[in-house]
Enzyme design. Structure first.
Site, short mmCIF file in Angstrom:
data_model
loop_
_atom_site.label_atom_id
_atom_site.label_comp_id
_atom_site.label_asym_id
_atom_site.label_seq_id
_atom_site.Cartn_x
_atom_site.Cartn_y
_atom_site.Cartn_z
N THR A 84 0.85 -1.19 0.00
CA THR A 84 0.00 0.00 0.00
C THR A 84 0.89 1.25 0.00
O THR A 84 2.00 1.23 0.50
CB THR A 84 -0.94 0.03 1.22
OG1 THR A 84 -0.18 0.29 2.41
CG2 THR A 84 -1.67 -1.30 1.39
N GLY A 85 0.37 2.31 -0.61
CA GLY A 85 1.17 3.53 -0.70
C GLY A 85 2.44 3.33 -1.50
O GLY A 85 3.52 3.78 -1.11
N SER A 111 5.14 6.23 -4.54
CA SER A 111 6.23 7.19 -4.34
C SER A 111 6.95 6.86 -3.05
O SER A 111 6.54 5.98 -2.30
CB SER A 111 5.69 8.63 -4.29
OG SER A 111 4.83 8.80 -3.17
N GLY A 112 8.03 7.59 -2.79
CA GLY A 112 8.72 7.50 -1.52
C GLY A 112 9.21 6.11 -1.17
O GLY A 112 9.72 5.36 -2.02
N ILE A 113 9.05 5.75 0.09
CA ILE A 113 9.55 4.47 0.60
C ILE A 113 8.86 3.30 -0.08
O ILE A 113 9.48 2.28 -0.38
CB ILE A 113 9.37 4.41 2.12
CG1 ILE A 113 10.22 5.48 2.80
CG2 ILE A 113 9.74 3.03 2.67
CD1 ILE A 113 9.91 5.67 4.27
N TYR A 137 -0.78 11.53 14.37
CA TYR A 137 0.19 10.70 13.63
C TYR A 137 0.96 9.81 14.59
O TYR A 137 1.07 8.59 14.40
CB TYR A 137 1.14 11.59 12.83
CG TYR A 137 2.15 10.80 12.01
CD1 TYR A 137 1.79 10.27 10.78
CD2 TYR A 137 3.45 10.60 12.48
CE1 TYR A 137 2.71 9.54 10.02
CE2 TYR A 137 4.36 9.88 11.74
CZ TYR A 137 3.99 9.36 10.51
OH TYR A 137 4.90 8.62 9.77
#
Length: 345
Positions: free
Chosen positions: A8-9, A12-14, A193
């Site tokens: 998931t996610g 982009s990024g990690i 968060y």
């Protein structure tokens, strides 16, 4: 046998860095990018296929902040695959971050600078809001949506002849002090968060207690301080550019400043190479980068206890029942009255 990996996610990024590293490790795996923004997901898939033309990379629309989207995505996964070997729960949000500028500059030139950057303790707050399901948005996206996804995918994750591995992307910002078992959605706080990430640490332990015997193993990682879209949203990009030399200098003294998505994905990649049964359920696996740029993974014991993790697991099960009832009622109402009717959550 072909291994199925869902991330998931992943656009982009990690998440994207992890996908690249996994394909370098095993070009035969079946990789599913589960993302909210399908345009960015398509771009990520194209980038991966440029580097790995023969890879099998699937796309899946998933907004983990929406229960309805999670349920639909889970049904699609069950229709496509007969098993899920790895489920990387990497998607997350930090909306409307606010930095205490005075505390930032005070900490920047103090002995506490490393801890300040590593944990953001006393430095970072966020403004949360309710989503369409009537849940706090950060809680829903970072924790509850992933919990529902696991619950829905149990037929693929819990099989007699398969050990599946669920991996949570947590944070060094996950702190017990930000979490309350009486307020698991963090409705009354200013650090949603941190609360949601600590809750994911607790939930991982609870999953191991309840699901290890069924073949599901859960682990938690911390990517370190990584420059991603989420990080750049905390302060203006020009400011990060100005202090980046300082951060590289600090990395000589602490290995938690991984800085790049590739480095931050180190622990995620390392777990892919391990036997899940050999891992410590109470450890958080930290991505580390030495001052000379060498990446490695270091386990550290989490600040969690069995009583709190069981209480959270129970509350999530209860909340799941409530949300499912509301969703069923909403669908029934709309089917009877038409989509133009406005039904508040």
């Amino acid at each position: 046998m072909e291994r199925v990996v869902v991330v998931t996610g992943a656009n982009s990024g990690i998440g994207l860095a992890l996908c690249e590293r996994l394909l370098c490790e095993d070009g035969q795996l079946r990789l599913c990018l589960a993302c909210r923004n399908m345009q960015r997901a398509e771009a990520a898939r194209s980038a991966l296929l440029t580097s790995h033309p023969d890879a099998r990379v699937d796309l899946l629309h998933l907004d983990v902040g929406s229960v309805q989207s999670v349920l639909a995505a889970a049904q699609e996964i069950k229709a496509r695959y007969r098993r899920v070997d790895f489920l990387y729960l990497n998607a997350g949000i930090m909306p409307n971050p606010h930095v205490d500028i005075r505390a930032f500059f005070k900490g920047l030139f103090s002995r506490n600078v490393i801890n300040m950057f590593s944990t953001a303790e006393g430095l970072l707050t966020q403004q949360d809001r309710l989503n369409a399901d009537g849940l706090q948005e950060v809680f829903a996206t970072n924790l509850f949506g992933h919990f529902i996804l696991i619950r829905e995918l149990e037929p693929l994750l819990c099989q007699a002849d398969l050990t599946s591995h669920v991996v949570w992307t947590s944070s060094s910002n996950a702190r017990r002090s930000a979490f309350s078992i009486q307020d698991i959605q963090h409705r009354n706080g200013v650090e949603p968060y941190s609360s949601s990430k600590y809750a994911s640490d607790l939930l991982s332990l609870a999953l191991n207690r309840h699901k290890n015997s069924q073949g599901l193993v859960s682990s938690v990682i911390c990517p370190g301080l990584v420059m991603t879209n989420l990080t750049y949203g905390i302060l203006p990009s020009f400011f990060w550019t100005l202090i980046m030399p300082i951060m590289y200098l600090i990395r000589i003294f602490t290995n938690t400043f991984t800085l790049t998505p590739h480095n931050g994905a180190e622990a995620l990649h390392w777990l892919f190479l391990q036997k899940p049964e050999s891992l410590d359920a109470r450890a958080k696996y930290h991505s580390q980068t030495s001052g000379l740029g060498r990446n490695y993974t270091q386990p550290r014991q989490m600040d969690v206890d069995s009583e709190t993790c069981e209480a959270l697991f129970s509350k999530l099960l209860d909340l799941e029942k409530v949300v499912r009832r509301k969703l069923t009622s909403r669908v029934a109402f709309l089917s009877e009255n038409g989509p133009k009717c406005n039904l508040k959550p």
